[in-house]
Write a protein that holds these residues in place. Sequence first.
Motif, PDB file in Angstrom:
ATOM      1  N   GLU A  17      11.797   0.397 -14.498  1.00 19.93           N
ATOM      2  CA  GLU A  17      10.759   0.960 -15.357  1.00 19.93           C
ATOM      3  C   GLU A  17       9.495   0.107 -15.392  1.00 19.93           C
ATOM      4  OE1 GLU A  17      12.346  -0.821 -19.633  1.00 19.93           O
ATOM      5  OE2 GLU A  17      12.934   1.197 -19.023  1.00 19.93           O
ATOM      6  N   SER A  18       9.527  -1.058 -14.741  1.00 20.62           N
ATOM      7  CA  SER A  18       8.360  -1.926 -14.680  1.00 20.62           C
ATOM      8  C   SER A  18       8.235  -2.454 -13.261  1.00 20.62           C
ATOM      9  CB  SER A  18       8.522  -3.088 -15.672  1.00 20.62           C
ATOM     10  OG  SER A  18       7.470  -4.038 -15.505  1.00 20.62           O
ATOM     11  N   LEU A  19       7.054  -2.265 -12.655  1.00 17.57           N
ATOM     12  CA  LEU A  19       6.857  -2.618 -11.249  1.00 17.57           C
ATOM     13  C   LEU A  19       5.490  -3.264 -11.062  1.00 17.57           C
ATOM     14  CD1 LEU A  19       7.869  -2.439  -8.292  1.00 17.57           C
ATOM     15  CD2 LEU A  19       6.763  -0.197  -8.161  1.00 17.57           C
ATOM     16  N   ASP A  20       5.484  -4.438 -10.451  1.00 14.62           N
ATOM     17  CA  ASP A  20       4.254  -5.166 -10.159  1.00 14.62           C
ATOM     18  C   ASP A  20       4.182  -5.385  -8.652  1.00 14.62           C
ATOM     19  OD1 ASP A  20       2.114  -6.879  -9.882  1.00 14.62           O
ATOM     20  OD2 ASP A  20       2.730  -8.253 -11.478  1.00 14.62           O
ATOM     21  N   ILE A  21       3.274  -4.686  -7.995  1.00 14.37           N
ATOM     22  CA  ILE A  21       3.120  -4.790  -6.538  1.00 14.37           C
ATOM     23  C   ILE A  21       1.690  -5.203  -6.180  1.00 14.37           C
ATOM     24  CG2 ILE A  21       5.002  -3.298  -5.773  1.00 14.37           C
ATOM     25  CD1 ILE A  21       3.088  -0.949  -5.891  1.00 14.37           C
ATOM     26  N   ARG A  22       1.098  -6.035  -7.027  1.00 18.82           N
ATOM     27  CA  ARG A  22      -0.259  -6.504  -6.748  1.00 18.82           C
ATOM     28  C   ARG A  22      -0.307  -7.317  -5.450  1.00 18.82           C
ATOM     29  NH1 ARG A  22      -1.805  -9.251 -12.351  1.00 18.82           N
ATOM     30  NH2 ARG A  22       0.454  -9.625 -12.311  1.00 18.82           N
ATOM     31  N   GLN A  23      -1.418  -7.156  -4.749  1.00 18.10           N
ATOM     32  CA  GLN A  23      -1.672  -7.868  -3.493  1.00 18.10           C
ATOM     33  C   GLN A  23      -0.756  -7.420  -2.352  1.00 18.10           C
ATOM     34  OE1 GLN A  23      -4.183 -10.754  -3.398  1.00 18.10           O
ATOM     35  NE2 GLN A  23      -4.765  -9.493  -5.146  1.00 18.10           N
ATOM     36  N   CYS A  24      -0.011  -6.343  -2.529  1.00 17.67           N
ATOM     37  CA  CYS A  24       0.809  -5.778  -1.438  1.00 17.67           C
ATOM     38  C   CYS A  24      -0.036  -4.741  -0.704  1.00 17.67           C
ATOM     39  CB  CYS A  24       2.097  -5.156  -1.993  1.00 17.67           C
ATOM     40  SG  CYS A  24       3.202  -6.325  -2.786  1.00 17.67           S
ATOM     41  N   PHE A  25      -0.897  -5.199   0.167  1.00 11.80           N
ATOM     42  CA  PHE A  25      -1.940  -4.347   0.725  1.00 11.80           C
ATOM     43  C   PHE A  25      -1.480  -3.457   1.871  1.00 11.80           C
ATOM     44  CE2 PHE A  25      -4.524  -7.994  -0.991  1.00 11.80           C
ATOM     45  CZ  PHE A  25      -5.050  -7.279  -2.062  1.00 11.80           C
ATOM     46  N   GLU A  26      -0.213  -3.590   2.271  1.00  9.88           N
ATOM     47  CA  GLU A  26       0.315  -2.700   3.299  1.00  9.88           C
ATOM     48  C   GLU A  26       0.739  -1.345   2.717  1.00  9.88           C
ATOM     49  OE1 GLU A  26       0.630  -3.561   6.776  1.00  9.88           O
ATOM     50  OE2 GLU A  26      -0.780  -5.024   5.981  1.00  9.88           O
ATOM     51  N   LEU A  27       0.766  -1.233   1.403  1.00  7.15           N
ATOM     52  CA  LEU A  27       1.181   0.011   0.754  1.00  7.15           C
ATOM     53  C   LEU A  27       0.031   1.008   0.698  1.00  7.15           C
ATOM     54  CD1 LEU A  27       3.221  -1.460  -2.236  1.00  7.15           C
ATOM     55  CD2 LEU A  27       4.154  -0.151  -0.318  1.00  7.15           C
ATOM     56  N   ASP A  28       0.370   2.284   0.853  1.00 13.23           N
ATOM     57  CA  ASP A  28      -0.590   3.379   0.707  1.00 13.23           C
ATOM     58  C   ASP A  28      -0.058   4.311  -0.376  1.00 13.23           C
ATOM     59  OD1 ASP A  28      -2.370   5.434   0.852  1.00 13.23           O
ATOM     60  OD2 ASP A  28      -2.016   5.919   2.963  1.00 13.23           O
ATOM     61  N   LEU A  29      -0.645   4.235  -1.560  1.00 19.63           N
ATOM     62  CA  LEU A  29      -0.133   4.968  -2.725  1.00 19.63           C
ATOM     63  C   LEU A  29      -1.029   6.139  -3.109  1.00 19.63           C
ATOM     64  CD1 LEU A  29       0.980   1.898  -4.876  1.00 19.63           C
ATOM     65  CD2 LEU A  29       2.347   3.271  -3.304  1.00 19.63           C
ATOM     66  N   ARG A  30      -1.730   6.696  -2.134  1.00 24.23           N
ATOM     67  CA  ARG A  30      -2.633   7.805  -2.451  1.00 24.23           C
ATOM     68  C   ARG A  30      -1.922   9.157  -2.502  1.00 24.23           C
ATOM     69  NH1 ARG A  30      -7.004   6.446   2.116  1.00 24.23           N
ATOM     70  NH2 ARG A  30      -5.025   6.045   3.197  1.00 24.23           N
ATOM     71  N   GLY A  31      -0.670   9.236  -2.059  1.00 26.76           N
ATOM     72  CA  GLY A  31       0.044  10.507  -2.002  1.00 26.76           C
ATOM     73  C   GLY A  31       1.156  10.624  -3.026  1.00 26.76           C
ATOM     74  N   ASP A  32       2.255  11.262  -2.599  1.00 31.95           N
ATOM     75  CA  ASP A  32       3.382  11.528  -3.492  1.00 31.95           C
ATOM     76  C   ASP A  32       4.031  10.251  -4.007  1.00 31.95           C
ATOM     77  OD1 ASP A  32       2.954  14.202  -3.102  1.00 31.95           O
ATOM     78  OD2 ASP A  32       4.487  14.419  -1.527  1.00 31.95           O
ATOM     79  N   LEU A  33       4.089   9.224  -3.168  1.00 30.37           N
ATOM     80  CA  LEU A  33       4.735   7.979  -3.584  1.00 30.37           C
ATOM     81  C   LEU A  33       4.009   7.369  -4.774  1.00 30.37           C
ATOM     82  CD1 LEU A  33       6.920   5.853  -3.154  1.00 30.37           C
ATOM     83  CD2 LEU A  33       5.431   4.760  -1.458  1.00 30.37           C
ATOM     84  N   GLY A  34       2.698   7.371  -4.734  1.00 30.75           N
ATOM     85  CA  GLY A  34       1.920   6.852  -5.855  1.00 30.75           C
ATOM     86  C   GLY A  34       2.143   7.649  -7.121  1.00 30.75           C
ATOM     87  N   GLU A  35       2.239   8.983  -6.991  1.00 32.54           N
ATOM     88  CA  GLU A  35       2.484   9.832  -8.157  1.00 32.54           C
ATOM     89  C   GLU A  35       3.856   9.540  -8.757  1.00 32.54           C
ATOM     90  OE1 GLU A  35       1.932  13.932  -7.320  1.00 32.54           O
ATOM     91  OE2 GLU A  35      -0.131  13.693  -6.609  1.00 32.54           O
ATOM     92  N   ARG A  36       4.859   9.332  -7.907  1.00 29.05           N
ATOM     93  CA  ARG A  36       6.201   9.010  -8.404  1.00 29.05           C
ATOM     94  C   ARG A  36       6.190   7.709  -9.194  1.00 29.05           C
ATOM     95  NH1 ARG A  36      10.001   8.700  -3.447  1.00 29.05           N
ATOM     96  NH2 ARG A  36      11.447   7.965  -5.082  1.00 29.05           N
ATOM     97  N   CYS A  37       5.470   6.733  -8.694  1.00 26.01           N
ATOM     98  CA  CYS A  37       5.394   5.453  -9.386  1.00 26.01           C
ATOM     99  C   CYS A  37       4.734   5.606 -10.752  1.00 26.01           C
ATOM    100  CB  CYS A  37       4.623   4.443  -8.540  1.00 26.01           C
ATOM    101  SG  CYS A  37       5.483   3.911  -7.041  1.00 26.01           S
ATOM    102  N   HIS A  38       3.641   6.368 -10.811  1.00 33.98           N
ATOM    103  CA  HIS A  38       2.935   6.554 -12.074  1.00 33.98           C
ATOM    104  C   HIS A  38       3.789   7.317 -13.081  1.00 33.98           C
ATOM    105  CE1 HIS A  38      -1.065   4.883 -11.365  1.00 33.98           C
ATOM    106  NE2 HIS A  38      -1.017   5.358 -10.136  1.00 33.98           N
ATOM    107  N   GLN A  39       4.514   8.296 -12.628  1.00 30.85           N
ATOM    108  CA  GLN A  39       5.328   9.111 -13.524  1.00 30.85           C
ATOM    109  C   GLN A  39       6.545   8.360 -14.056  1.00 30.85           C
ATOM    110  OE1 GLN A  39       6.294  12.617 -11.260  1.00 30.85           O
ATOM    111  NE2 GLN A  39       4.186  13.408 -11.317  1.00 30.85           N
ATOM    112  N   ARG A  40       7.105   7.513 -13.232  1.00 27.15           N
ATOM    113  CA  ARG A  40       8.365   6.879 -13.597  1.00 27.15           C
ATOM    114  C   ARG A  40       8.198   5.558 -14.333  1.00 27.15           C
ATOM    115  NH1 ARG A  40      13.119   5.328  -9.216  1.00 27.15           N
ATOM    116  NH2 ARG A  40      14.077   3.659 -10.433  1.00 27.15           N
ATOM    117  N   MET A  41       7.187   4.779 -13.992  1.00 31.57           N
ATOM    118  CA  MET A  41       7.072   3.424 -14.526  1.00 31.57           C
ATOM    119  C   MET A  41       6.365   3.412 -15.886  1.00 31.57           C
ATOM    120  SD  MET A  41       8.625   1.670 -12.332  1.00 31.57           S
ATOM    121  CE  MET A  41       9.382   2.342 -10.854  1.00 31.57           C
ATOM    122  N   LYS A  42       6.964   2.681 -16.809  1.00 34.23           N
ATOM    123  CA  LYS A  42       6.315   2.446 -18.094  1.00 34.23           C
ATOM    124  C   LYS A  42       5.210   1.414 -17.942  1.00 34.23           C
ATOM    125  CE  LYS A  42      10.466   3.485 -20.805  1.00 34.23           C
ATOM    126  NZ  LYS A  42      11.463   2.960 -21.792  1.00 34.23           N
TER     127      LYS A  42
END
Length: 274
Positions: A196-221
């Motif tokens: 429920e808590s995720l910190d992925i700062r400075q992980c610049f290989e990630l692309d969170l502009r699609g569904d994966l980013g939406e899942r993270c926003h919806q699930r993480m407090k």
Amino acid sequence: MLLIAQRVCTTWWKACKDPALWRVINFSDPNERKCTRKYIAMCRHAVDRSQGRLLDLTIQYFGDDALMNYIVDRSPNLKRLKLGSCFYISGYCATRMAAKLGHLEELHLTLRPGIGAADIEAIGYSCPMLKSFSCNGLKYRFPPLLTGVYLPVYYRNLYAFAISKSMPNLQHLQLFAHWIENEGLELILGGCPRLESLDIRQCFELDLRGDLGERCHQRMKELKLPNDSVSDVPWPNCYGGDPFDPSTPMVEYYVYDYHKEYGDYHGRYPNNFN
């Protein structure tokens, strides 16, 4: 309290020998890197004072396998452990240490020592009560061997696979400045259903502009994204300064420890990736 209390007064000296006073021990002064032997001796003394009641331990800028073995053998009830810039603690020691810490609930590896993906997997299996985990890098650069054409995806996601496979009860995860791609993050979300808590700062290989980013926003407090501010990072670099200052030396590096087995990360690790 370790060195001066006996010179102050008898009452204070007696109070400092109470094991309850040593349930939380924090060695996180940047000056400790200059007096390693002194602080190792002090740390051992503090652990002895706890008489097995130590619950929370922070060590930064010093420490080795011998010290960690000493601590773990005398601290069976340890629930929180933070190691920062402890570069002389090996992966082999970390796995043996975790096997003796069945009550561990929090483990934080900041500017991590030489602990590879296979070590992380072993730690996860040994600590089934683990709820909070940090495995942080800093200003990493790709290994020269891999900056060309040969850059296998499984190297990038080995740590993520280890976490997803062995830490199903995680609620809080910090992967700071880490080499991880979308596939690795998806593995973590699938393998850690309580997260429920995720910190992925400075992980610049990630692309969170699609569904994966939406899942993270919806699930993480609580969610911190790759480009979010790092002004609240509570740990300095090895020299006690700002870890993001341009003059900070590169302290994170990656090496490969080849195993006999080979295959992709959906099977057995082809490398223990540090």
